[in-house]
Structures are given as C-alpha cells and as structure tokens.
Write a protein that holds these residues in place. Structure first.
Motif, PDB file in Angstrom:
ATOM      1  N   GLY A  37       5.160  13.841 -11.956  1.00 54.92           N
ATOM      2  CA  GLY A  37       5.758  13.782 -13.295  1.00 54.92           C
ATOM      3  C   GLY A  37       4.821  14.320 -14.357  1.00 54.92           C
ATOM      4  O   GLY A  37       5.235  15.072 -15.246  1.00 54.92           O
ATOM      5  N   VAL A  38       3.565  13.921 -14.275  1.00 51.10           N
ATOM      6  CA  VAL A  38       2.579  14.421 -15.237  1.00 51.10           C
ATOM      7  C   VAL A  38       2.425  15.928 -15.087  1.00 51.10           C
ATOM      8  O   VAL A  38       2.385  16.661 -16.084  1.00 51.10           O
ATOM      9  N   TYR A  39       2.362  16.414 -13.876  1.00 52.82           N
ATOM     10  CA  TYR A  39       2.245  17.845 -13.631  1.00 52.82           C
ATOM     11  C   TYR A  39       3.442  18.586 -14.214  1.00 52.82           C
ATOM     12  O   TYR A  39       3.288  19.625 -14.884  1.00 52.82           O
ATOM     13  N   ALA A  40       4.638  18.091 -13.982  1.00 49.33           N
ATOM     14  CA  ALA A  40       5.848  18.733 -14.500  1.00 49.33           C
ATOM     15  C   ALA A  40       5.860  18.723 -16.027  1.00 49.33           C
ATOM     16  O   ALA A  40       6.264  19.703 -16.656  1.00 49.33           O
ATOM     17  N   MET A  41       5.424  17.639 -16.642  1.00 47.46           N
ATOM     18  CA  MET A  41       5.391  17.566 -18.106  1.00 47.46           C
ATOM     19  C   MET A  41       4.402  18.576 -18.684  1.00 47.46           C
ATOM     20  O   MET A  41       4.694  19.243 -19.681  1.00 47.46           O
ATOM     21  N   VAL A  42       3.249  18.704 -18.067  1.00 46.30           N
ATOM     22  CA  VAL A  42       2.247  19.661 -18.542  1.00 46.30           C
ATOM     23  C   VAL A  42       2.774  21.078 -18.408  1.00 46.30           C
ATOM     24  O   VAL A  42       2.641  21.896 -19.330  1.00 46.30           O
ATOM     25  N   ARG A  43       3.393  21.385 -17.266  1.00 45.39           N
ATOM     26  CA  ARG A  43       3.943  22.732 -17.059  1.00 45.39           C
ATOM     27  C   ARG A  43       5.064  23.014 -18.057  1.00 45.39           C
ATOM     28  O   ARG A  43       5.167  24.128 -18.576  1.00 45.39           O
ATOM     29  N   MET A  76       0.830  -1.195   0.000  1.00 43.53           N
ATOM     30  CA  MET A  76       0.000   0.000   0.000  1.00 43.53           C
ATOM     31  C   MET A  76       0.868   1.248   0.000  1.00 43.53           C
ATOM     32  O   MET A  76       0.596   2.182  -0.728  1.00 43.53           O
ATOM     33  N   ARG A  77       1.896   1.263   0.814  1.00 39.44           N
ATOM     34  CA  ARG A  77       2.728   2.437   0.934  1.00 39.44           C
ATOM     35  C   ARG A  77       3.500   2.697  -0.351  1.00 39.44           C
ATOM     36  O   ARG A  77       3.623   3.843  -0.783  1.00 39.44           O
ATOM     37  N   ARG A  78       4.014   1.654  -0.998  1.00 37.57           N
ATOM     38  CA  ARG A  78       4.740   1.808  -2.248  1.00 37.57           C
ATOM     39  C   ARG A  78       3.809   2.301  -3.352  1.00 37.57           C
ATOM     40  O   ARG A  78       4.193   3.106  -4.185  1.00 37.57           O
ATOM     41  N   THR A 113       2.047   9.209  -6.277  1.00 36.24           N
ATOM     42  CA  THR A 113       2.500  10.570  -6.011  1.00 36.24           C
ATOM     43  C   THR A 113       3.576  10.981  -7.018  1.00 36.24           C
ATOM     44  O   THR A 113       3.536  12.082  -7.584  1.00 36.24           O
ATOM     45  N   GLY A 114       4.516  10.103  -7.265  1.00 34.58           N
ATOM     46  CA  GLY A 114       5.581  10.390  -8.233  1.00 34.58           C
ATOM     47  C   GLY A 114       5.045  10.512  -9.647  1.00 34.58           C
ATOM     48  O   GLY A 114       5.464  11.393 -10.408  1.00 34.58           O
ATOM     49  N   ALA A 115       4.121   9.634 -10.015  1.00 38.54           N
ATOM     50  CA  ALA A 115       3.525   9.707 -11.354  1.00 38.54           C
ATOM     51  C   ALA A 115       2.745  11.006 -11.521  1.00 38.54           C
ATOM     52  O   ALA A 115       2.825  11.663 -12.568  1.00 38.54           O
ATOM     53  N   GLY A 116       2.003  11.384 -10.511  1.00 36.71           N
ATOM     54  CA  GLY A 116       1.252  12.653 -10.569  1.00 36.71           C
ATOM     55  C   GLY A 116       2.175  13.844 -10.699  1.00 36.71           C
ATOM     56  O   GLY A 116       1.928  14.770 -11.483  1.00 36.71           O
TER      57      GLY A 116
END
Length: 89
Positions: free
Chosen positions: A14-20, A1-3, A9-12
């Motif tokens: 990354g997607v946010y950084a790519m969009v920006r 669950m923790r992993r 969180t990391g995928a989100g």
C-alpha cells in the motif's frame, strides 16, 4: 505470526502504491512535464556535444595519421622530400 507477515506485506504494498501514485500525479502536472522536457533537451544537448567532441578528436587523429593540414584543407601537393627529388618547388 502468519497474519502479521501478511499484514506487513499488505501495508508495504500500500505504501509503495501510494508513493508511485504521488510521483505519477506530480509527473503529469504542467511543472512536471516542463521538468521532463528540460531533462530531455539537456540530455540531447549533452549527447550532441559529446558526439561533436568525439568527431573532432577522431578527425584530428586521422589528419595526424595521414599527414593532412590541421586547418582542414586537403593537401594536394607531395611532401617536401618528394618535391626535391623531382626537382620541383
């Protein structure tokens, strides 16, 4: 669950950084800069029109309050009632 939580969180992030990054890349192109300049000039024109309209409204209000002529020339003569009392006309 923790992993799984950290993976999401990391995928989100990354997607946010790519969009920006994509938006930044589009903003610094010639077309992006032109769009931004047009938006600034439009905003400035709208602000100028709003200020001019507010100024005209306030001027009209003050002219009505002080009984000045609507044509913009200051009234230098006394009102008709005062002229009749003094006998001038």
């Amino acid at each position: 669950m923790r992993r799984g939580l950290w993976f999401l969180t990391g995928a989100g992030a990354g997607v946010y950084a790519m969009v920006r990054a994509r938006r930044l890349k589009e903003a610094v192109t010639i077309d992006g800069m032109r769009d931004r300049w047009e938006a600034v000039t439009l905003g400035a024109r709208l602000l100028r029109e709003d200020v001019a309209q507010a100024q005209a409204d306030k001027e009209t209000e003050l002219r009505e309050r002080y009984g000045l002529a609507p044509h913009g020339l200051p009234e230098l003569t006394a009102p008709a009632e005062q002229r009749e009392l003094k006998g001038t006309d």
